[in-house]
Design an enzyme around this catalytic site. Structure first.
Site, PDB file in Angstrom:
ATOM      1  N   TYR A  16      -5.986   6.850   4.579  1.00 39.45           N
ATOM      2  CA  TYR A  16      -6.389   5.860   3.334  1.00 39.45           C
ATOM      3  C   TYR A  16      -5.826   4.479   3.392  1.00 39.45           C
ATOM      4  CZ  TYR A  16      -6.011   3.137  -0.585  1.00 39.45           C
ATOM      5  OH  TYR A  16      -6.018   2.060  -1.669  1.00 39.45           O
ATOM      6  N   ASP A  33      -9.925   5.653  -2.763  1.00 39.32           N
ATOM      7  CA  ASP A  33      -8.597   5.889  -3.521  1.00 39.32           C
ATOM      8  C   ASP A  33      -8.927   6.577  -4.879  1.00 39.32           C
ATOM      9  OD1 ASP A  33      -9.576   4.056  -5.163  1.00 39.32           O
ATOM     10  OD2 ASP A  33      -7.612   3.160  -5.515  1.00 39.32           O
ATOM     11  N   GLU A  48       0.675  -1.182   0.187  1.00 38.75           N
ATOM     12  CA  GLU A  48      -0.011  -0.040   0.048  1.00 38.75           C
ATOM     13  C   GLU A  48       0.874   1.264  -0.005  1.00 38.75           C
ATOM     14  OE1 GLU A  48      -2.846   0.734  -0.578  1.00 38.75           O
ATOM     15  OE2 GLU A  48      -3.852  -1.363  -0.443  1.00 38.75           O
TER      16      GLU A  48
END
Length: 278
Positions: free
Chosen positions: A88, A106, A5
Protein backbone atom coordinates in the site's frame (compact mmCIF):
# COMPACT_ATOMS: atom_id res chain seq x y z
CA UNK A 1 5.21 11.81 1.41
CA UNK A 2 6.94 8.62 2.56
CA UNK A 3 7.14 9.96 6.14
CA UNK A 4 3.47 10.92 6.27
CA UNK A 5 2.27 7.64 4.77
CA UNK A 6 4.14 5.60 7.37
CA UNK A 7 3.08 7.86 10.24
CA UNK A 8 -0.58 7.72 9.17
CA UNK A 9 -0.74 3.93 9.35
CA UNK A 10 -3.36 3.17 12.04
CA UNK A 11 -3.00 6.72 13.39
CA UNK A 12 -5.36 9.68 12.83
CA UNK A 13 -4.19 12.86 11.11
CA UNK A 14 -4.79 15.03 14.18
CA UNK A 15 -2.16 13.07 16.12
CA UNK A 16 0.27 12.75 13.23
CA UNK A 17 0.42 16.34 12.00
CA UNK A 18 2.47 17.97 14.83
CA UNK A 19 4.92 15.05 14.95
CA UNK A 20 5.24 15.04 11.16
CA UNK A 21 5.92 18.79 11.08
CA UNK A 22 8.61 18.55 13.76
CA UNK A 23 10.12 15.46 12.10
CA UNK A 24 10.53 17.25 8.75
CA UNK A 25 11.86 20.35 10.48
CA UNK A 26 14.63 18.26 12.04
CA UNK A 27 15.22 15.90 9.11
CA UNK A 28 14.00 17.46 5.85
CA UNK A 29 15.96 14.97 3.71
CA UNK A 30 16.49 11.22 4.04
CA UNK A 31 20.23 11.78 4.48
CA UNK A 32 19.54 13.94 7.53
CA UNK A 33 17.61 11.14 9.21
CA UNK A 34 20.14 8.51 8.18
CA UNK A 35 22.91 10.40 10.00
CA UNK A 36 21.30 10.16 13.45
CA UNK A 37 20.88 7.04 15.56
CA UNK A 38 17.81 4.85 15.39
CA UNK A 39 17.21 5.79 19.03
CA UNK A 40 16.83 9.45 18.07
CA UNK A 41 14.19 8.50 15.53
CA UNK A 42 12.32 6.48 18.15
CA UNK A 43 12.56 9.36 20.63
CA UNK A 44 11.19 11.82 18.08
CA UNK A 45 8.33 9.43 17.32
CA UNK A 46 6.86 10.41 20.67
CA UNK A 47 3.46 8.95 21.52
CA UNK A 48 2.29 8.09 18.00
CA UNK A 49 2.23 4.40 18.84
CA UNK A 50 3.63 1.41 16.96
CA UNK A 51 7.17 2.83 17.32
CA UNK A 52 8.67 0.13 15.11
CA UNK A 53 7.55 2.41 12.31
CA UNK A 54 10.25 4.87 13.44
CA UNK A 55 12.87 2.15 13.08
CA UNK A 56 11.57 1.36 9.60
CA UNK A 57 11.71 4.98 8.53
CA UNK A 58 15.25 5.25 9.83
CA UNK A 59 16.27 2.08 7.97
CA UNK A 60 14.53 3.31 4.81
CA UNK A 61 16.41 6.61 5.02
CA UNK A 62 19.70 4.73 5.25
CA UNK A 63 18.76 2.59 2.24
CA UNK A 64 17.77 5.68 0.25
CA UNK A 65 21.12 7.30 1.02
CA UNK A 66 23.05 4.16 0.12
CA UNK A 67 21.16 2.96 -2.96
CA UNK A 68 19.34 5.97 -4.41
CA UNK A 69 21.70 8.89 -4.01
CA UNK A 70 19.69 10.32 -1.12
CA UNK A 71 16.49 10.74 -3.17
CA UNK A 72 13.28 8.83 -2.53
CA UNK A 73 12.78 6.44 -5.49
CA UNK A 74 9.69 6.99 -7.62
CA UNK A 75 8.59 3.56 -8.83
CA UNK A 76 6.48 0.99 -7.03
CA UNK A 77 9.14 -1.71 -7.36
CA UNK A 78 11.92 0.48 -5.96
CA UNK A 79 9.78 1.74 -3.10
CA UNK A 80 8.74 -1.80 -2.21
CA UNK A 81 12.40 -2.72 -1.71
CA UNK A 82 12.82 -0.14 1.06
CA UNK A 83 12.77 -1.50 4.64
CA UNK A 84 9.32 -1.37 6.17
CA UNK A 85 7.53 -0.31 2.98
CA UNK A 86 4.59 -2.53 2.06
CA UNK A 87 2.46 -2.71 -1.06
CA UNK A 88 0.00 0.00 0.00
CA UNK A 89 2.70 2.52 0.98
CA UNK A 90 4.69 1.86 -2.19
CA UNK A 91 1.58 2.36 -4.34
CA UNK A 92 0.48 5.51 -2.47
CA UNK A 93 3.89 7.20 -2.67
CA UNK A 94 4.36 6.27 -6.33
CA UNK A 95 0.89 7.62 -7.18
CA UNK A 96 0.60 10.74 -5.06
CA UNK A 97 4.24 11.86 -4.95
CA UNK A 98 5.31 10.82 -8.47
CA UNK A 99 2.05 10.78 -10.45
CA UNK A 100 2.25 7.13 -11.44
CA UNK A 101 -0.69 4.87 -12.24
CA UNK A 102 -0.90 2.53 -9.26
CA UNK A 103 -3.80 0.78 -7.55
CA UNK A 104 -4.05 2.42 -4.13
CA UNK A 105 -6.34 0.61 -1.70
CA UNK A 106 -6.71 1.88 1.86
CA UNK A 107 -9.56 1.45 4.36
CA UNK A 108 -11.50 4.42 3.00
CA UNK A 109 -11.25 3.27 -0.61
CA UNK A 110 -12.26 -0.27 0.35
CA UNK A 111 -15.37 1.04 2.10
CA UNK A 112 -16.44 3.18 -0.87
CA UNK A 113 -15.97 0.27 -3.25
CA UNK A 114 -17.92 -2.04 -0.93
CA UNK A 115 -20.93 0.26 -0.77
CA UNK A 116 -20.89 1.87 -4.19
CA UNK A 117 -20.17 -1.25 -6.25
CA UNK A 118 -20.68 -4.36 -4.12
CA UNK A 119 -23.70 -3.15 -2.10
CA UNK A 120 -22.33 -4.14 1.29
CA UNK A 121 -22.14 -1.91 4.35
CA UNK A 122 -18.48 -2.65 5.05
CA UNK A 123 -15.63 -4.37 3.25
CA UNK A 124 -14.40 -7.73 4.52
CA UNK A 125 -12.39 -7.65 7.77
CA UNK A 126 -9.15 -8.12 5.81
CA UNK A 127 -8.16 -7.16 2.28
CA UNK A 128 -9.05 -9.82 -0.30
CA UNK A 129 -7.83 -10.59 -3.79
CA UNK A 130 -11.32 -9.82 -5.10
CA UNK A 131 -11.12 -6.31 -3.65
CA UNK A 132 -7.77 -5.72 -5.32
CA UNK A 133 -9.16 -6.93 -8.66
CA UNK A 134 -12.14 -4.60 -8.34
CA UNK A 135 -9.90 -1.64 -7.51
CA UNK A 136 -7.69 -2.40 -10.51
CA UNK A 137 -10.71 -2.65 -12.82
CA UNK A 138 -12.09 0.70 -11.65
CA UNK A 139 -8.78 2.55 -12.00
CA UNK A 140 -8.65 4.87 -15.07
CA UNK A 141 -6.02 4.02 -17.68
CA UNK A 142 -4.57 7.53 -17.87
CA UNK A 143 -1.93 8.18 -15.19
CA UNK A 144 -3.16 11.67 -14.32
CA UNK A 145 -6.78 10.54 -14.08
CA UNK A 146 -5.80 7.52 -12.00
CA UNK A 147 -4.07 9.72 -9.43
CA UNK A 148 -7.12 11.99 -9.18
CA UNK A 149 -9.37 8.92 -8.94
CA UNK A 150 -7.38 7.44 -6.07
CA UNK A 151 -7.35 10.75 -4.20
CA UNK A 152 -11.05 11.41 -4.84
CA UNK A 153 -12.26 7.99 -3.70
CA UNK A 154 -10.04 8.18 -0.62
CA UNK A 155 -11.44 11.61 0.31
CA UNK A 156 -15.00 10.44 -0.34
CA UNK A 157 -14.49 7.62 2.14
CA UNK A 158 -12.78 9.81 4.71
CA UNK A 159 -15.25 12.71 4.64
CA UNK A 160 -18.65 11.37 3.50
CA UNK A 161 -18.76 7.58 3.18
CA UNK A 162 -17.58 7.08 6.75
CA UNK A 163 -17.81 3.82 8.65
CA UNK A 164 -20.29 4.78 11.38
CA UNK A 165 -22.31 7.75 10.10
CA UNK A 166 -22.14 8.09 6.30
CA UNK A 167 -23.39 11.41 4.96
CA UNK A 168 -25.34 9.89 2.09
CA UNK A 169 -27.42 13.04 1.49
CA UNK A 170 -24.24 14.90 0.54
CA UNK A 171 -22.69 12.12 -1.55
CA UNK A 172 -22.10 13.05 -5.21
CA UNK A 173 -22.54 9.43 -6.36
CA UNK A 174 -25.50 8.41 -4.21
CA UNK A 175 -27.66 7.79 -7.31
CA UNK A 176 -25.24 5.03 -8.34
CA UNK A 177 -24.71 3.50 -4.89
CA UNK A 178 -25.54 -0.21 -4.78
CA UNK A 179 -25.75 -0.16 -0.97
CA UNK A 180 -28.39 2.60 -0.95
CA UNK A 181 -30.28 0.86 -3.74
CA UNK A 182 -30.35 -2.33 -1.65
CA UNK A 183 -31.94 -0.47 1.27
CA UNK A 184 -28.76 0.03 3.32
CA UNK A 185 -28.38 -3.55 4.61
CA UNK A 186 -26.47 -3.81 7.91
CA UNK A 187 -22.89 -5.11 8.01
CA UNK A 188 -22.33 -8.83 8.32
CA UNK A 189 -19.97 -8.34 11.27
CA UNK A 190 -19.27 -5.83 14.03
CA UNK A 191 -15.81 -4.22 13.80
CA UNK A 192 -13.84 -4.69 16.98
CA UNK A 193 -11.42 -2.09 18.25
CA UNK A 194 -8.10 -3.07 19.74
CA UNK A 195 -7.95 -3.32 23.52
CA UNK A 196 -5.47 -1.09 25.32
CA UNK A 197 -5.94 -0.90 29.09
CA UNK A 198 -4.22 -3.73 30.90
CA UNK A 199 -2.54 -5.08 27.78
CA UNK A 200 1.13 -5.72 27.06
CA UNK A 201 0.90 -2.87 24.53
CA UNK A 202 0.01 -0.44 27.30
CA UNK A 203 2.98 -1.59 29.39
CA UNK A 204 5.29 -1.37 26.37
CA UNK A 205 4.11 2.18 25.77
CA UNK A 206 4.76 3.12 29.40
CA UNK A 207 8.28 1.66 29.24
CA UNK A 208 8.98 3.56 26.03
CA UNK A 209 7.77 6.80 27.66
CA UNK A 210 10.47 6.34 30.31
CA UNK A 211 13.24 5.58 27.83
CA UNK A 212 12.38 8.50 25.53
CA UNK A 213 13.17 10.90 28.40
CA UNK A 214 16.20 9.03 29.71
CA UNK A 215 19.61 10.44 28.83
CA UNK A 216 21.40 7.46 30.42
CA UNK A 217 20.54 3.74 30.55
CA UNK A 218 17.73 2.96 33.00
CA UNK A 219 18.59 0.34 35.60
CA UNK A 220 16.29 -2.73 35.59
CA UNK A 221 15.34 -2.23 39.24
CA UNK A 222 13.75 1.11 38.38
CA UNK A 223 11.20 -0.72 36.22
CA UNK A 224 10.59 -3.29 38.95
CA UNK A 225 10.29 -1.12 42.06
CA UNK A 226 8.71 2.22 42.89
CA UNK A 227 11.19 5.06 42.23
CA UNK A 228 10.43 6.56 45.65
CA UNK A 229 11.43 3.30 47.35
CA UNK A 230 14.84 3.61 45.70
CA UNK A 231 15.27 7.26 46.63
CA UNK A 232 14.90 8.24 42.98
CA UNK A 233 13.94 11.87 42.24
CA UNK A 234 10.34 12.46 41.13
CA UNK A 235 11.27 14.84 38.31
CA UNK A 236 12.60 13.85 34.88
CA UNK A 237 12.03 10.18 34.16
CA UNK A 238 10.53 9.81 37.62
CA UNK A 239 7.21 11.04 36.17
CA UNK A 240 6.79 8.34 33.47
CA UNK A 241 8.26 5.76 35.88
CA UNK A 242 5.54 6.57 38.38
CA UNK A 243 2.95 6.27 35.59
CA UNK A 244 4.37 2.86 34.67
CA UNK A 245 4.09 1.62 38.26
CA UNK A 246 0.54 2.92 38.59
CA UNK A 247 -0.44 0.30 35.99
CA UNK A 248 0.22 -2.36 38.66
CA UNK A 249 1.22 -4.83 35.97
CA UNK A 250 2.30 -8.29 37.01
CA UNK A 251 6.07 -8.90 36.99
CA UNK A 252 5.74 -11.40 34.15
CA UNK A 253 3.85 -8.84 32.04
CA UNK A 254 6.62 -6.28 32.51
CA UNK A 255 9.17 -8.95 31.61
CA UNK A 256 7.22 -9.78 28.44
CA UNK A 257 7.04 -6.09 27.50
CA UNK A 258 10.77 -5.56 27.96
CA UNK A 259 11.61 -8.81 26.13
CA UNK A 260 9.33 -7.79 23.24
CA UNK A 261 10.92 -4.36 22.98
CA UNK A 262 14.37 -5.94 22.95
CA UNK A 263 13.30 -8.43 20.28
CA UNK A 264 11.83 -5.64 18.13
CA UNK A 265 15.07 -3.64 18.29
CA UNK A 266 13.37 -0.73 20.06
CA UNK A 267 15.44 -1.15 23.21
CA UNK A 268 19.01 -2.19 24.02
CA UNK A 269 20.19 -3.76 27.27
CA UNK A 270 23.60 -2.54 28.36
CA UNK A 271 25.60 -3.36 31.49
CA UNK A 272 23.99 -0.45 33.35
CA UNK A 273 20.44 -0.83 32.06
CA UNK A 274 17.98 -0.32 29.24
CA UNK A 275 18.20 2.44 26.63
CA UNK A 276 16.94 3.35 23.18
CA UNK A 277 19.02 1.86 20.32
CA UNK A 278 22.28 3.59 19.48
Amino acid sequence: MLVSEIMLQQTPVVRVQPVWEEWLRRWPLPVDLAQVTAGEAVRAWGRLGYPRRALRLHAAAAAIELNHGGKVPGTYAELLELPGVGSYTAAAVAAFAFGRRETVVDTNIRRVHARLVSGTALPSPSLTAAEMRLAAELLPNDAGSSVRWNASVMELGALLCTARAPKCADCPVRADCAWLAAGEPPPSYVPKGQAWHGTDRQVRGAVMAVLRLAELPVAPELFQREPADLGFPTEGIGVPLAALHRLNSAPEQLERALAGLLNDGLVELRATGYRLPG
